[in-house]
Design a protein around this motif. Sequence first.
Motif, PDB file in Angstrom:
ATOM      1  N   MET A   1      48.922  -3.967  80.878  1.00 13.54           N
ATOM      2  CA  MET A   1      48.996  -3.344  79.950  1.00 13.54           C
ATOM      3  C   MET A   1      48.785  -5.081  78.739  1.00 13.54           C
ATOM      4  N   ALA A   2      50.440  -5.796  78.625  1.00 14.49           N
ATOM      5  CA  ALA A   2      49.697  -6.715  77.538  1.00 14.49           C
ATOM      6  C   ALA A   2      48.572  -7.382  77.740  1.00 14.49           C
ATOM      7  N   LEU A   3      48.447  -7.847  78.867  1.00 15.61           N
ATOM      8  CA  LEU A   3      46.782  -8.649  78.540  1.00 15.61           C
ATOM      9  C   LEU A   3      45.671  -7.441  77.942  1.00 15.61           C
ATOM     10  N   ARG A   4      45.791  -5.805  78.378  1.00 23.04           N
ATOM     11  CA  ARG A   4      44.744  -5.570  77.937  1.00 23.04           C
ATOM     12  C   ARG A   4      45.045  -5.141  76.436  1.00 23.04           C
ATOM     13  N   GLN A   5      46.228  -5.464  76.268  1.00 25.09           N
ATOM     14  CA  GLN A   5      46.744  -5.059  74.875  1.00 25.09           C
ATOM     15  C   GLN A   5      45.762  -5.701  73.391  1.00 25.09           C
TER      16      GLN A   5
ATOM     17  N   GLY B   1      59.167 -14.375  86.585  1.00 20.79           N
ATOM     18  CA  GLY B   1      58.126 -13.053  87.569  1.00 20.79           C
ATOM     19  C   GLY B   1      57.561 -12.864  87.037  1.00 20.79           C
ATOM     20  N   PHE B   2      57.481 -12.467  84.664  1.00 18.83           N
ATOM     21  CA  PHE B   2      56.121 -10.932  84.716  1.00 18.83           C
ATOM     22  C   PHE B   2      54.935 -12.287  83.834  1.00 18.83           C
ATOM     23  N   GLY B   3      55.944 -13.576  83.482  1.00 18.01           N
ATOM     24  CA  GLY B   3      54.861 -14.548  83.218  1.00 18.01           C
ATOM     25  C   GLY B   3      53.877 -15.552  84.260  1.00 18.01           C
ATOM     26  N   THR B   4      54.702 -15.148  85.569  1.00 22.89           N
ATOM     27  CA  THR B   4      54.045 -16.385  86.605  1.00 22.89           C
ATOM     28  C   THR B   4      52.216 -14.813  86.806  1.00 22.89           C
ATOM     29  N   LEU B   5      52.968 -13.429  86.837  1.00 17.39           N
ATOM     30  CA  LEU B   5      51.625 -13.250  86.721  1.00 17.39           C
ATOM     31  C   LEU B   5      50.822 -12.077  86.020  1.00 17.39           C
ATOM     32  N   ALA B   6      50.782 -12.631  84.890  1.00 18.56           N
ATOM     33  CA  ALA B   6      50.632 -12.529  83.520  1.00 18.56           C
ATOM     34  C   ALA B   6      49.556 -13.858  84.046  1.00 18.56           C
ATOM     35  N   VAL B   7      50.201 -15.013  83.781  1.00 22.20           N
ATOM     36  CA  VAL B   7      49.019 -16.177  83.705  1.00 22.20           C
ATOM     37  C   VAL B   7      48.567 -15.790  84.933  1.00 22.20           C
ATOM     38  N   GLN B   8      48.212 -15.391  86.291  1.00 26.13           N
ATOM     39  CA  GLN B   8      47.228 -15.264  87.537  1.00 26.13           C
ATOM     40  C   GLN B   8      46.507 -13.560  86.888  1.00 26.13           C
ATOM     41  N   LEU B   9      47.066 -12.834  86.361  1.00 23.86           N
ATOM     42  CA  LEU B   9      45.460 -11.866  86.018  1.00 23.86           C
ATOM     43  C   LEU B   9      45.154 -12.182  84.640  1.00 23.86           C
ATOM     44  N   ALA B  10      45.035 -12.914  84.001  1.00 21.35           N
ATOM     45  CA  ALA B  10      44.024 -13.535  82.663  1.00 21.35           C
ATOM     46  C   ALA B  10      43.107 -14.146  83.514  1.00 21.35           C
TER      47      ALA B  10
ATOM     48  N   ALA C   1      44.457 -26.889  72.967  1.00 20.13           N
ATOM     49  CA  ALA C   1      43.797 -26.038  72.513  1.00 20.13           C
ATOM     50  C   ALA C   1      42.999 -26.324  71.502  1.00 20.13           C
ATOM     51  N   PRO C   2      41.631 -27.531  71.138  1.00 18.09           N
ATOM     52  CA  PRO C   2      42.056 -28.174  69.747  1.00 18.09           C
ATOM     53  C   PRO C   2      41.069 -27.091  69.150  1.00 18.09           C
ATOM     54  N   SER C   3      39.950 -26.209  69.928  1.00 20.69           N
ATOM     55  CA  SER C   3      39.400 -25.538  69.725  1.00 20.69           C
ATOM     56  C   SER C   3      39.996 -23.160  69.122  1.00 20.69           C
ATOM     57  N   GLY C   4      41.538 -23.631  69.704  1.00 19.17           N
ATOM     58  CA  GLY C   4      42.099 -22.654  68.434  1.00 19.17           C
ATOM     59  C   GLY C   4      42.218 -21.711  69.990  1.00 19.17           C
ATOM     60  N   VAL C   5      43.628 -20.716  69.994  1.00 23.30           N
ATOM     61  CA  VAL C   5      44.162 -20.338  70.890  1.00 23.30           C
ATOM     62  C   VAL C   5      43.578 -18.672  71.064  1.00 23.30           C
ATOM     63  N   ASP C   6      43.298 -17.857  71.142  1.00 23.41           N
ATOM     64  CA  ASP C   6      42.547 -16.411  71.323  1.00 23.41           C
ATOM     65  C   ASP C   6      43.457 -15.309  71.240  1.00 23.41           C
ATOM     66  N   ALA C   7      44.741 -15.448  71.858  1.00 24.56           N
ATOM     67  CA  ALA C   7      45.899 -14.271  72.511  1.00 24.56           C
ATOM     68  C   ALA C   7      47.395 -14.700  73.248  1.00 24.56           C
ATOM     69  N   ALA C   8      47.895 -14.427  72.014  1.00 26.53           N
ATOM     70  CA  ALA C   8      48.996 -14.742  73.048  1.00 26.53           C
ATOM     71  C   ALA C   8      50.357 -13.401  73.702  1.00 26.53           C
TER      72      ALA C   8
ATOM     73  N   GLU D   1      53.031  -3.098  67.720  1.00 30.74           N
ATOM     74  CA  GLU D   1      54.033  -2.721  69.301  1.00 30.74           C
ATOM     75  C   GLU D   1      53.426  -3.184  69.979  1.00 30.74           C
ATOM     76  N   TRP D   2      54.267  -3.562  71.165  1.00 33.31           N
ATOM     77  CA  TRP D   2      53.890  -3.305  72.724  1.00 33.31           C
ATOM     78  C   TRP D   2      53.913  -1.762  73.309  1.00 33.31           C
ATOM     79  N   SER D   3      52.964  -1.255  73.374  1.00 32.78           N
ATOM     80  CA  SER D   3      52.962   0.092  74.317  1.00 32.78           C
ATOM     81  C   SER D   3      51.913  -0.046  75.786  1.00 32.78           C
ATOM     82  N   GLY D   4      51.997   1.325  76.344  1.00 31.26           N
ATOM     83  CA  GLY D   4      51.875   0.775  77.857  1.00 31.26           C
ATOM     84  C   GLY D   4      52.565   2.330  78.147  1.00 31.26           C
ATOM     85  N   THR D   5      51.667   2.545  79.532  1.00 32.37           N
ATOM     86  CA  THR D   5      52.500   3.583  79.962  1.00 32.37           C
ATOM     87  C   THR D   5      52.185   3.629  82.253  1.00 32.37           C
ATOM     88  N   ARG D   6      53.123   3.018  82.900  1.00 32.05           N
ATOM     89  CA  ARG D   6      53.169   2.631  83.467  1.00 32.05           C
ATOM     90  C   ARG D   6      52.556   4.138  84.870  1.00 32.05           C
TER      91      ARG D   6
END
Length: 310
Positions: A134-138, A155-164, A206-213, A251-256
């Motif tokens: 949901m964070a990646l979608r947001q 735990g969260f970051g490991t999955l966020a890296v791979q899903l990104a 990332a000399p060209s910049g970061v798009d999302a965080a 605000e972070w938003s999302g519903t499981r």
Amino acid sequence: MKAVVFTAFGGPEVLRLAEVPTPRPGPGDIRVRVRAAGVLPFDTGLRSGRFPPAMTPGFPDKPAIPGNEFAGVVEELGEAVSGFEVGDHVLGFTTTGAYAEYVVVPADQLALRPAAMPWEVAAGLSANGQGAYMALRQVGVRAGDVVLIHAAAGGFGTLAVQLAKAQGAKAVIGTASEANHEYLRGLGALPVAYGPGLVDRVRALAPSGVDAAIDAAGPEALRASVELVEDRARIVTMTNGELGRELGLPEWSGTRSGQRLAELAGMWDEGLFTLHVRATYPLDRAADAHRDVETGHGRGKVVLTVAEES
């Protein structure tokens, strides 16, 4: 049934194993015999009293049972339940109650467990997997993006890296302690250390910049993200909502949902990501599991094992 409970807010030592009534499913509910339960920072926050009283109804007269995610075997169906049968292997989510031999949840909070998925992985997927999704979608991650993920080895970051990466990100930069840098490289991320000079180190990668965080680390990481990402609508924090509001972030938003969980289980089955379980503890050592999570620098997930296959 046996469950881990607490009747006072405090440190891990307030957790204890106790006998409590076994829950029964109502209409639309399913009772699951729990095989394993994930351990989350949410659970440690619940135990320490950081959340509103509504999170622990009836407390302290009624003992609170932590546990936000789990995997197990369907034991009893409530009325009007379809799509599941007694004996099905499932993974699911709740708000509290999963540190127990049995948990009752609405049927739409469950998904079938892939046959090849270990119980510990199934137990640890729901909260962090759906949160990362949901964070990646947001923040709108799309093909060609450079994405910055703070606390990328957890735990969260490991999955966020791979899903990104699965969503086509050109590069994923992950903040982590130096001991976890090789681990992050193995996930396809570019690791960077926390601490002074963080912004400059990220810019060098990332000399060209970061798009999302996405921030799951703390105030330093969130402030660095604001310096690095031009569009603040593409920054989200999972842990620092008050500071995020001060910085003008959404605000972070999302519903499981069970449907999203089923999609993630299918992605795991296709080999699109892995979930690293760094430690397992038996149910009666829930306090030790909380201490482990509260160190804040471990790789992957911590899981409680509740029951063996019968």
